[in-house]
Design a protein around this motif. Structure first.
Motif, PDB file in Angstrom:
ATOM      1  N   PHE A   8       0.856  -1.181   0.000  1.00  0.00           N
ATOM      2  CA  PHE A   8       0.000   0.000   0.000  1.00  0.00           C
ATOM      3  C   PHE A   8       0.901   1.242   0.000  1.00  0.00           C
ATOM      4  N   ILE A   9       0.518   2.244  -0.777  1.00  0.00           N
ATOM      5  CA  ILE A   9       1.365   3.436  -0.934  1.00  0.00           C
ATOM      6  C   ILE A   9       0.571   4.686  -0.569  1.00  0.00           C
ATOM      7  N   GLU A  10       1.217   5.597   0.145  1.00  0.00           N
ATOM      8  CA  GLU A  10       0.571   6.872   0.450  1.00  0.00           C
ATOM      9  C   GLU A  10       1.603   7.996   0.444  1.00  0.00           C
ATOM     10  N   SER A  11       1.241   9.089  -0.198  1.00  0.00           N
ATOM     11  CA  SER A  11       2.084  10.283  -0.240  1.00  0.00           C
ATOM     12  C   SER A  11       1.654  11.229   0.876  1.00  0.00           C
ATOM     13  N   ILE A  12       2.621  11.784   1.578  1.00  0.00           N
ATOM     14  CA  ILE A  12       2.342  12.667   2.707  1.00  0.00           C
ATOM     15  C   ILE A  12       2.508  14.119   2.258  1.00  0.00           C
ATOM     16  N   ASN A  13       1.419  14.877   2.299  1.00  0.00           N
ATOM     17  CA  ASN A  13       1.505  16.288   1.896  1.00  0.00           C
ATOM     18  C   ASN A  13       1.936  17.163   3.070  1.00  0.00           C
ATOM     19  N   SER A  14       2.175  18.429   2.795  1.00  0.00           N
ATOM     20  CA  SER A  14       2.700  19.334   3.824  1.00  0.00           C
ATOM     21  C   SER A  14       1.721  19.507   4.982  1.00  0.00           C
ATOM     22  N   HIS A  15       0.421  19.503   4.713  1.00  0.00           N
ATOM     23  CA  HIS A  15      -0.571  19.659   5.783  1.00  0.00           C
ATOM     24  C   HIS A  15      -0.506  18.483   6.764  1.00  0.00           C
ATOM     25  N   SER A  16      -0.473  17.267   6.221  1.00  0.00           N
ATOM     26  CA  SER A  16      -0.385  16.073   7.075  1.00  0.00           C
ATOM     27  C   SER A  16       0.903  16.083   7.891  1.00  0.00           C
ATOM     28  N   LYS A  17       1.990  16.496   7.245  1.00  0.00           N
ATOM     29  CA  LYS A  17       3.284  16.549   7.941  1.00  0.00           C
ATOM     30  C   LYS A  17       3.242  17.551   9.090  1.00  0.00           C
ATOM     31  N   GLU A  18       2.769  18.743   8.819  1.00  0.00           N
ATOM     32  CA  GLU A  18       2.777  19.801   9.829  1.00  0.00           C
ATOM     33  C   GLU A  18       1.831  19.514  10.984  1.00  0.00           C
ATOM     34  N   HIS A  19       0.688  18.870  10.693  1.00  0.00           N
ATOM     35  CA  HIS A  19      -0.311  18.605  11.725  1.00  0.00           C
ATOM     36  C   HIS A  19      -0.231  17.175  12.270  1.00  0.00           C
ATOM     37  N   LEU A  20       0.819  16.457  11.855  1.00  0.00           N
ATOM     38  CA  LEU A  20       1.064  15.092  12.333  1.00  0.00           C
ATOM     39  C   LEU A  20      -0.147  14.185  12.137  1.00  0.00           C
ATOM     40  N   VAL A  21      -0.738  14.277  10.935  1.00  0.00           N
ATOM     41  CA  VAL A  21      -1.873  13.425  10.586  1.00  0.00           C
ATOM     42  C   VAL A  21      -1.325  12.111  10.017  1.00  0.00           C
ATOM     43  N   LEU A  22      -1.569  11.019  10.719  1.00  0.00           N
ATOM     44  CA  LEU A  22      -1.039   9.738  10.270  1.00  0.00           C
ATOM     45  C   LEU A  22      -1.660   9.315   8.940  1.00  0.00           C
ATOM     46  N   PRO A  23      -0.930   8.540   8.137  1.00  0.00           N
ATOM     47  CA  PRO A  23      -1.463   8.090   6.847  1.00  0.00           C
ATOM     48  C   PRO A  23      -2.790   7.349   7.016  1.00  0.00           C
ATOM     49  N   ALA A  24      -3.715   7.619   6.115  1.00  0.00           N
ATOM     50  CA  ALA A  24      -5.033   6.979   6.182  1.00  0.00           C
ATOM     51  C   ALA A  24      -4.922   5.461   6.086  1.00  0.00           C
ATOM     52  N   LEU A  25      -3.937   4.969   5.352  1.00  0.00           N
ATOM     53  CA  LEU A  25      -3.822   3.521   5.171  1.00  0.00           C
ATOM     54  C   LEU A  25      -3.558   2.786   6.487  1.00  0.00           C
ATOM     55  N   LEU A  26      -3.018   3.499   7.489  1.00  0.00           N
ATOM     56  CA  LEU A  26      -2.766   2.848   8.776  1.00  0.00           C
ATOM     57  C   LEU A  26      -4.056   2.583   9.537  1.00  0.00           C
TER      58      LEU A  26
END
Length: 338
Positions: A101-119
Motif C-alpha cells: 500500500f502506498i501513500e504520499s504525505i503532503n505538507s498539511h499532514s506533515k505539519e499537523h502530524l496526521v497519520l497516513p489513512a492507510l494505517l
C-alpha cells in the motif's frame, strides 16, 4: 459446572499483564515474539477458548502481510532516484507474497502530524518510509509500534532500522580519484543541512583530503549551496583563487557546475575536473558526461524489504543501520591535472 478460563488466568500463570495477553492473542504489536509464543502455549495448555481472537490469528497465518510505503510528495516527485527504489520495493514485496500500500504525505499532514489513512484503513504489518518527511512525523509513525524501516534517512532520535548509502566512503572514493589525478585544490559544493547524506559526503571529502595530507581550504567549501545556478555563479565569481577540481554533492549540482564553468570559458576536463554523486540522469546527459558515484537503487529497495521482513519477525533485536556500497563511474569530466 467448570469455570471458563479467562485471559486473567493466563496472565497470572505467566506473571504478566492481562493487556499483554490480549495483545499476544490478537496478534497486535507491543509484545515480544517470545511472550507471544508463551501466551499462546499457556492458552492451549489451560484450554482457553479463543473465540474471535483465535479466528483473527488463524486468518493472520493464512493472509498475506500488508506493507505500507510512505514518503513526502517531494520524494515521490524525484522519479529518477526514488522511483527506481519504489519499483524495486514493489517487486520484492510481491515476490514475498505480500501486499503493498502506498501513500504520499503532503505538507498539511506533515505539519499537523496526521497519520497516513492507510494505517487506519488496513491492517498494516510493516512500514517503509522513503527518505525524509520530518523527524516529528516519522517518530509518530514509529511510535505506532508497527515495525518500520527507513530508506535513505536516519536521525539519532528515530528508533528504527535504516538502509543507507555509505556516503562517507563513497565521497572519500570520489575525492581520492581527483587527488590521484593530481588535483590538490578541490572544492566541495552542496547544502549539508538539506540531508544527513550530504553532511556525510562532506565528511568523506575531508577524510580523503586528510589521508593525502591536503589541508582543507574553507574558501573551497560551499556547504550551503542550493541547487541554483545563480547562487553557484555568485559563489564562483567571489572566489579569489579557483580550484582545479569540484566535488559536487549530487548530480544536479554537478550538472550546474559543469555548465557554469563552460560559460565562464573553462574547458571540462581540460582546465578543471568535475565529479558528482548518485549516477542519475543529469550526470549521463551532461556534456561531457560526469564522473560520479553509482548507487544500486534496485538493491536498495530489495534490502529494505528484506530488513523489514526480518524486523517483523525479530521485533526486540537491536536497531540496525545497514550501509550499502557505492561504485565510482569514471566518465569524461575528470582528467589528469598538471
Amino acid at each position: 459446572m467448570e469455570r471458563k478460563i479467562s485471559m486473567q488466568d493466563i496472565a497470572n500463570r505467566l506473571n504478566i499483564s492481562k493487556n499483554s495477553v490480549s495483545q499476544a492473542l490478537s496478534g497486535k504489536p507491543g509484545v515480544s515474539e517470545e511472550t507471544r509464543q508463551a501466551v499462546q502455549k499457556m492458552a492451549d495448555q489451560l484450554g482457553y477458548q479463543y473465540t474471535g481472537t483465535r479466528k483473527q490469528k488463524d486468518q493472520e497465518k493464512t493472509s498475506p502481510m500488508n506493507i505500507a510505503l510512505i514518503a513526502s510528495d517531494y520524494a515521490f516527485s524525484l522519479i529518477s532516484f526514488f522511483g527506481e527504489i519504489y519499483l524495486s520495493v514493489e517487486n520484492e514485496v510481491r515476490s514475498r507474497g505480500m501486499n503493498l500500500f502506498i501513500e504520499s504525505i503532503n505538507s498539511h499532514s506533515k505539519e499537523h502530524l496526521v497519520l497516513p489513512a492507510l494505517l487506519t484503513n488496513h491492517q498494516i504489518d510493516g512500514i517503509l518510509i522513503l527518505s525524509h518527511i520530518s523527524t516529528e512525523y516519522m517518530k509518530k509513525i514509529i511510535d505506532t509500534g508497527i515495525p518500520t524501516v527507513l530508506i535513505d534517512h536516519h536521525e539519532p532520535s528515530l528508533r528504527a532500522d535504516s538502509i543507507l548509502t555509505n556516503n562517507r566512503f563513497g565521497a572519500f572514493t570520489a575525492v581520492e580519484h581527483l587527488i590521484q589525478l593530481g588535483h590538490k585544490e578541490i572544492a566541495f559544493v552542496g547544502d549539508v543541512n538539506f540531508s544527513p547524506s550530504y553532511q556525510e559526503r562532506l565528511d568523506g571529502y575531508l577524510l580523503a583530503l586528510n589521508k593525502y595530507g591536503l589541508k582543507a581550504n574553507q574558501q573551497f567549501m560551499f556547504t550551503s549551496a542550493q541547487e541554483n545556478s545563480d547562487e553557484l555563479n555568485s559563489y564562483f565569481e567571489n572566489l579569489e583563487t579557483k580550484p582545479s577540481a569540484w566535488f559536487c554533492v549530487n548530480d544536479g549540482h554537478g550538472f550546474l557546475m559543469t555548465s557554469l564553468l563552460q560559460q565562464q570559458g573553462y574547458n571540462v576536463p581540460g582546465d578543471v575536473s568535475v565529479c558528482s554523486f548518485d549516477n542519475g540522469q543529469l550526470s549521463q546527459i551532461a556534456t561531457p558526461k560526469i564522473t560520479t558515484m553509482d548507487i544500486d537503487l534496485t538493491y536498495y529497495g530489495k534490502k529494505a524489504v528484506e530488513q523489514l521482513w526480518w524486523r517483523i519477525h525479530h521485533r526486540n533485536e537491536p536497531i540496525q543501520e545497514i550501509l550499502l556500497p557505492t561504485k565510482l563511474i569514471i566518465r569524461d569530466s575528470t582528467s589528469v591535472h598538471g
